[in-house]
Write an enzyme that holds these catalytic residues in place. Structure first.
Site, mmCIF file in Angstrom:
data_model
loop_
_atom_site.group_PDB
_atom_site.id
_atom_site.type_symbol
_atom_site.label_atom_id
_atom_site.label_comp_id
_atom_site.label_asym_id
_atom_site.label_seq_id
_atom_site.Cartn_x
_atom_site.Cartn_y
_atom_site.Cartn_z
ATOM 1 N N ASP A 87 -83.121 -69.206 11.967
ATOM 2 C CA ASP A 87 -83.789 -67.944 12.307
ATOM 3 C C ASP A 87 -83.515 -67.760 13.797
ATOM 4 O OD1 ASP A 87 -85.434 -65.982 13.196
ATOM 5 O OD2 ASP A 87 -87.298 -66.843 12.409
ATOM 6 N N ASP A 171 -63.651 -54.655 20.756
ATOM 7 C CA ASP A 171 -63.442 -53.313 20.226
ATOM 8 C C ASP A 171 -62.256 -53.502 19.297
ATOM 9 O OD1 ASP A 171 -62.326 -50.764 19.696
ATOM 10 O OD2 ASP A 171 -63.519 -49.961 21.339
ATOM 11 N N HIS A 172 -62.507 -53.496 17.999
ATOM 12 C CA HIS A 172 -61.446 -53.970 17.100
ATOM 13 C C HIS A 172 -60.197 -53.079 17.148
ATOM 14 C CE1 HIS A 172 -63.025 -51.081 14.119
ATOM 15 N NE2 HIS A 172 -61.885 -51.228 13.472
ATOM 16 N N ASP A 229 -70.799 -44.171 17.424
ATOM 17 C CA ASP A 229 -70.121 -45.100 16.513
ATOM 18 C C ASP A 229 -68.617 -45.170 16.800
ATOM 19 O OD1 ASP A 229 -69.997 -46.837 14.275
ATOM 20 O OD2 ASP A 229 -69.278 -45.184 13.014
ATOM 21 N N HIS A 234 -64.022 -46.877 20.381
ATOM 22 C CA HIS A 234 -62.620 -46.819 19.953
ATOM 23 C C HIS A 234 -61.851 -45.663 20.589
ATOM 24 C CE1 HIS A 234 -64.348 -49.613 17.269
ATOM 25 N NE2 HIS A 234 -64.731 -48.775 16.334
ATOM 26 N N LYS A 328 -66.370 -38.369 9.571
ATOM 27 C CA LYS A 328 -66.406 -38.984 8.243
ATOM 28 C C LYS A 328 -66.142 -37.873 7.227
ATOM 29 C CE LYS A 328 -68.405 -43.065 9.506
ATOM 30 N NZ LYS A 328 -67.542 -44.266 9.570
HETATM 31 C C1 BG6 Z 1 -66.321 -49.061 13.099
HETATM 32 C C2 BG6 Z 1 -67.335 -47.991 12.793
HETATM 33 O O1 BG6 Z 1 -66.454 -49.486 14.435
HETATM 34 O O2 BG6 Z 1 -65.018 -48.552 12.898
HETATM 35 C C3 BG6 Z 1 -67.150 -47.457 11.389
HETATM 36 O O3 BG6 Z 1 -68.643 -48.518 12.961
HETATM 37 C C4 BG6 Z 1 -65.726 -47.035 11.144
HETATM 38 O O4 BG6 Z 1 -68.042 -46.381 11.133
HETATM 39 C C5 BG6 Z 1 -64.766 -48.137 11.574
HETATM 40 O O5 BG6 Z 1 -65.580 -46.750 9.769
HETATM 41 C C6 BG6 Z 1 -63.337 -47.647 11.508
HETATM 42 O O6 BG6 Z 1 -62.473 -48.716 11.687
HETATM 43 P P1 BG6 Z 1 -60.993 -48.669 11.099
HETATM 44 O O7 BG6 Z 1 -60.365 -49.939 11.581
HETATM 45 O O8 BG6 Z 1 -61.130 -48.592 9.615
HETATM 46 O O9 BG6 Z 1 -60.376 -47.444 11.659
#
Ligand code: BG6
Length: 479
Positions: A87, A171-172, A229, A234, A328
């Site tokens: 936890d 930040d992916h 978001d 991004h 979206k």
């Molecule tokens: C995330 C968001 O950071 O990135 C999501 O929280 C979004 O809402 C996603 O769908 C998009 O990532 P990707 O790699 O699919 O473009």
């Protein structure tokens, strides 16, 4: 300090991100021999699981989320895994966690994939158990706050235990191959840089369109909305990579120094430079989908679409609008950057009846990784009735150019960089804070103006006002 971690501690180990991305990425790295043989991965979360139960859990996630062609022998990878129930808000559990982690030979990397409200107690817990020393790195997943103030609180809490050079903010998008390729395109080719400025570029468009809706993330998304978001992180990272000056080196300090200068040069956006929207029921690729309010189960003022006309106030970009839009339930999934060049200063063909169109560079980030440069060419013929020119695309499809190369998902790259200690593709504190500052100003403007999202039909490109935002400058969104 440079070290390759031999322990990786995953908070949120049973969560969605762990199942979809982290475990599959770690598996793929392991399968390709990219993880040190002695790397142990310790998962932790609230669920009461033992090591072998967690391994079963991980196996199920791999079977579900790994593409078939990347599945293989799992036993070796699963044997790296251990699990400790915790936890995160209760200090007393951390001693057992530390015991489970053991004493790393070289160092420990910690990945926090939990709600931000847990960051502070987690860091206190880690400190109490001696898990924050010189050979420990801390990696954080978004959302890093909901505005500048809360982001500072998180950053302060983390900074109390870790210096900036051991903090890795994800930040992916930066882990995506095509996003890194933007740097290669700009800085490994001579021909773009002399043209990459206000004298030659008329405007820039950045689109991140998704077909998905809420995806069950009801509470999170309704509190965040599209600007927090997607834009705060991004899209501003993409903008920074497009707009930054050439860094002297490809390293964490040089690259991030240049990005933060761009983020700090973003002009405050005026009221008539943003449009927000929320989707209503519609159809995407022939499939009926419900409206946002129906998915949510109640009315809401959260925007699922935002378009912004931004400006970077510096010499290079003076007078060049950056049109950003994300939403979206758009008609298709596409992330792309459009660089619209100016017209040639003088057309020698005008007297022969030919019309000219300015060059355009379209950088496809996903799902198609294409770079397309539109060029003017002469339509073949003897031209007795005048010269005809037409736009033709110079098209590079990255998967064809590099066929056979493994396309890795963003988290593979980022997890490996974390374990090995390279911060270049992670976001620095000053960047996150500059991003929030800009976004907060937009959101307070919305509040001051009493702006509520306009509706748009799912499967469309957002409210018509978003089209008008660009059209009134004579610009058409690229579709
Ligand atoms: C995330 C968001 O950071 O990135 C999501 O929280 C979004 O809402 C996603 O769908 C998009 O990532 P990707 O790699 O699919 O473009």
């Amino acid at each position: 300090m440079s070290f390759t971690a031999d322990r990786l501690l995953l908070f949120g180990a049973t969560g969605d991100l762990a199942q979809r991305m982290l475990l599959p990425s770690l598996f793929a790295l392991d399968a390709d021999g990219l993880l040190a043989p002695d790397l142990k991965i310790i998962g932790t979360a609230r669920s009461e699981l033992g090591d072998s139960e967690y391994r079963n859990f991980a196996r199920a996630a791999l079977e579900k989320y790994l593409p078939a062609e990347r599945r293989g022998q799992m036993a070796g990878f699963l044997n790296r895994l251990a699990y400790q129930t915790l936890d995160a808000t209760a200090l007393e559990g951390y001693a057992a966690l530390a015991a489970k982690v053991g004493t790393p030979e070289r160092g420990l990397a910690i990945f926090l994939s939990t709600a931000p409200s847990l960051f502070e107690p987690t860091i206190k817990g880690l400190q109490s158990a001696g898990l924050t020393g010189d050979t420990v790195r801390m990696c954080l997943e978004k959302p890093l706050g909901t505005n500048l103030a809360t982001s500072r609180e998180i950053n302060d809490a983390v900074a109390a235990a870790f210096p900036e050079n051991r903090i890795f903010r994800i930040d992916h998008y930066l882990g995506k191959e095509t996003v890194q390729n933007l740097l290669a395109l700009r800085f490994a080719n001579l021909m773009f840089e002399p043209l990459w400025n206000a004298a030659h570029i008329e405007h820039v468009q950045i689109t991140v369109a998704e077909t998905v809706g809420l995806e069950g993330r009801v509470a999170f998304y309704d509190d965040a909305g599209a600007i927090r978001d997607m834009v705060q992180n991004h899209m501003l990272q993409l903008l920074a990579l497009v707009a930054m000056e050439p860094p002297a080196h490809f390293d964490a300090t040089a690259v991030r120094d240049e990005k933060v200068k761009v983020l700090r040069a973003l002009r405050r956006v005026a009221s008539n430079e943003t449009v927000t929207g929320q989707y209503r029921a519609g159809a995407i690729q022939g499939q009926a989908v419900p409206g946002y309010d129906e998915e949510l189960g109640k009315p809401s003022d959260t925007e699922t679409f935002v378009a912004i006309k931004g400006h970077v106030d510096n010499w290079r970009w003076k007078g060049v609008p950056f049109y950003l839009r994300t939403g979206k339930r758009m008609p298709k999934r596409v992330t792309e950057i459009v660089i619209q060049f100016r017209c040639v200063p003088h057309s020698i063909f005008a007297g022969k009846g030919a019309t000219m169109q300015p060059n355009r560079l379209v950088i496809g980030i996903q799902p198609e990784e294409n770079i397309t440069l539109s060029l003017m060419a002469k339509v073949p013929g003897l031209d007795r009735e005048g010269i005809r020119l037409r736009q033709v695309p110079l098209n590079i499809a990255m998967p064809d150019a590099f066929s056979g190369a493994v396309r890795r998902i963003a988290y593979e790259r980022l997890l490996l960089d974390l374990v090995e200690g390279d911060q270049t593709l992670f976001v620095r504190r000053d960047e996150v804070e500059a991003q929030w500052e800009w976004v907060d100003a937009i959101r307070s403007q919305w509040d001051a103006d009493g702006l509520t999202p306009k509706t748009y039909t799912a499967g469309s490109w957002g409210p018509s006002a978003a089209i008008a935002l660009a059209e009134r400058d004579g610009v058409t969104w690229h579709e």
